[in-house]
Design a protein around this motif. Structure first.
Motif, PDB file in Angstrom:
ATOM      1  N   LEU A  35       0.843  -1.190   0.000  1.00 13.59           N
ATOM      2  CA  LEU A  35       0.000   0.000   0.000  1.00 13.59           C
ATOM      3  C   LEU A  35       0.879   1.241   0.000  1.00 13.59           C
ATOM      4  O   LEU A  35       1.799   1.357   0.804  1.00 13.59           O
ATOM      5  CB  LEU A  35      -0.921  -0.008   1.218  1.00 13.59           C
ATOM      6  N   ARG A  36       0.586   2.164  -0.889  1.00 15.10           N
ATOM      7  CA  ARG A  36       1.358   3.412  -1.012  1.00 15.10           C
ATOM      8  C   ARG A  36       1.001   4.420   0.076  1.00 15.10           C
ATOM      9  O   ARG A  36       1.799   5.286   0.404  1.00 15.10           O
ATOM     10  CB  ARG A  36       1.091   4.065  -2.360  1.00 15.10           C
ATOM     11  N   GLU A  37      -0.232   4.346   0.561  1.00 18.55           N
ATOM     12  CA  GLU A  37      -0.723   5.293   1.562  1.00 18.55           C
ATOM     13  C   GLU A  37      -1.777   4.608   2.417  1.00 18.55           C
ATOM     14  O   GLU A  37      -2.279   3.541   2.052  1.00 18.55           O
ATOM     15  CB  GLU A  37      -1.312   6.526   0.882  1.00 18.55           C
ATOM     16  N   ALA A  44      -0.301   2.303   5.318  1.00 21.88           N
ATOM     17  CA  ALA A  44       0.710   2.480   4.267  1.00 21.88           C
ATOM     18  C   ALA A  44       1.937   1.632   4.566  1.00 21.88           C
ATOM     19  O   ALA A  44       2.341   1.481   5.722  1.00 21.88           O
ATOM     20  CB  ALA A  44       1.114   3.943   4.172  1.00 21.88           C
ATOM     21  N   GLY A  45       2.506   1.028   3.513  1.00 18.63           N
ATOM     22  CA  GLY A  45       3.707   0.217   3.655  1.00 18.63           C
ATOM     23  C   GLY A  45       3.429  -1.238   3.990  1.00 18.63           C
ATOM     24  O   GLY A  45       4.325  -2.069   3.921  1.00 18.63           O
ATOM     25  N   ARG A  46       2.200  -1.563   4.350  1.00 18.29           N
ATOM     26  CA  ARG A  46       1.832  -2.942   4.657  1.00 18.29           C
ATOM     27  C   ARG A  46       1.418  -3.647   3.373  1.00 18.29           C
ATOM     28  O   ARG A  46       1.187  -3.036   2.347  1.00 18.29           O
ATOM     29  CB  ARG A  46       0.673  -3.012   5.663  1.00 18.29           C
ATOM     30  N   GLY A  47       1.273  -4.949   3.455  1.00 16.90           N
ATOM     31  CA  GLY A  47       0.910  -5.741   2.299  1.00 16.90           C
ATOM     32  C   GLY A  47      -0.586  -5.756   2.021  1.00 16.90           C
ATOM     33  O   GLY A  47      -1.406  -5.558   2.906  1.00 16.90           O
ATOM     34  N   GLY A  61      -5.975  -6.802   3.398  1.00 14.18           N
ATOM     35  CA  GLY A  61      -4.740  -6.227   3.904  1.00 14.18           C
ATOM     36  C   GLY A  61      -4.085  -7.122   4.927  1.00 14.18           C
ATOM     37  O   GLY A  61      -4.694  -8.052   5.466  1.00 14.18           O
ATOM     38  N   ALA A  62      -2.842  -6.837   5.214  1.00 10.47           N
ATOM     39  CA  ALA A  62      -2.069  -7.616   6.179  1.00 10.47           C
ATOM     40  C   ALA A  62      -2.671  -7.531   7.584  1.00 10.47           C
ATOM     41  O   ALA A  62      -2.506  -8.447   8.379  1.00 10.47           O
ATOM     42  CB  ALA A  62      -0.619  -7.123   6.206  1.00 10.47           C
ATOM     43  N   GLU A  63      -3.408  -6.463   7.872  1.00  8.31           N
ATOM     44  CA  GLU A  63      -3.981  -6.292   9.207  1.00  8.31           C
ATOM     45  C   GLU A  63      -5.014  -7.370   9.543  1.00  8.31           C
ATOM     46  O   GLU A  63      -5.184  -7.706  10.709  1.00  8.31           O
ATOM     47  CB  GLU A  63      -4.643  -4.908   9.344  1.00  8.31           C
ATOM     48  N   ASP A  64      -5.729  -7.866   8.530  1.00  9.94           N
ATOM     49  CA  ASP A  64      -6.775  -8.866   8.781  1.00  9.94           C
ATOM     50  C   ASP A  64      -6.980  -9.729   7.532  1.00  9.94           C
ATOM     51  O   ASP A  64      -7.802  -9.406   6.679  1.00  9.94           O
ATOM     52  CB  ASP A  64      -8.090  -8.193   9.177  1.00  9.94           C
ATOM     53  N   PRO A  65      -6.239 -10.834   7.412  1.00  9.36           N
ATOM     54  CA  PRO A  65      -6.350 -11.695   6.228  1.00  9.36           C
ATOM     55  C   PRO A  65      -7.726 -12.324   6.026  1.00  9.36           C
ATOM     56  O   PRO A  65      -8.012 -12.822   4.954  1.00  9.36           O
ATOM     57  CB  PRO A  65      -5.301 -12.781   6.478  1.00  9.36           C
TER      58      PRO A  65
END
Length: 88
Positions: free
Chosen positions: A27-29, A48-51, A71-75
């Protein structure tokens, strides 16, 4: 009285990824994961910066494209993000 702690109670956990097929992007932002493209219903904020794992689905009209994944926060939580906010 002064109390000094030698360590913290925080335990680092390894990152995990979904078993779902997809292309891993960054993620860019900070980006809202939405229930539908251009929807006002936000499922969560992605950092931002996460997958971001894109499952290959695209919604596009004119110059506005959205991609589906999680997102990486919650697959376990899939939704839509603007394609321009990713490195995909």
């Amino acid at each position: 009285m002064t109390v000094v702690l030698a360590g913290t109670g925080v335990v680092a956990t390894p990152a995990s990824a979904s078993d779902a097929w997809g292309i891993v992007c960054n993620l860019r932002e900070n980006t809202w994961l939405r229930a539908a493209p251009q929807s006002g219903f936000v499922l969560r904020t992605l950092t931002a910066g996460r997958g971001f794992r894109w499952h290959g689905q695209v919604w596009a009209i004119d110059d506005d494209s959205w991609i589906y994944g999680h997102g990486a926060e919650d697959p376990s939580l899939d939704g839509w993000v603007p394609g321009r906010n990713t490195t995909c």
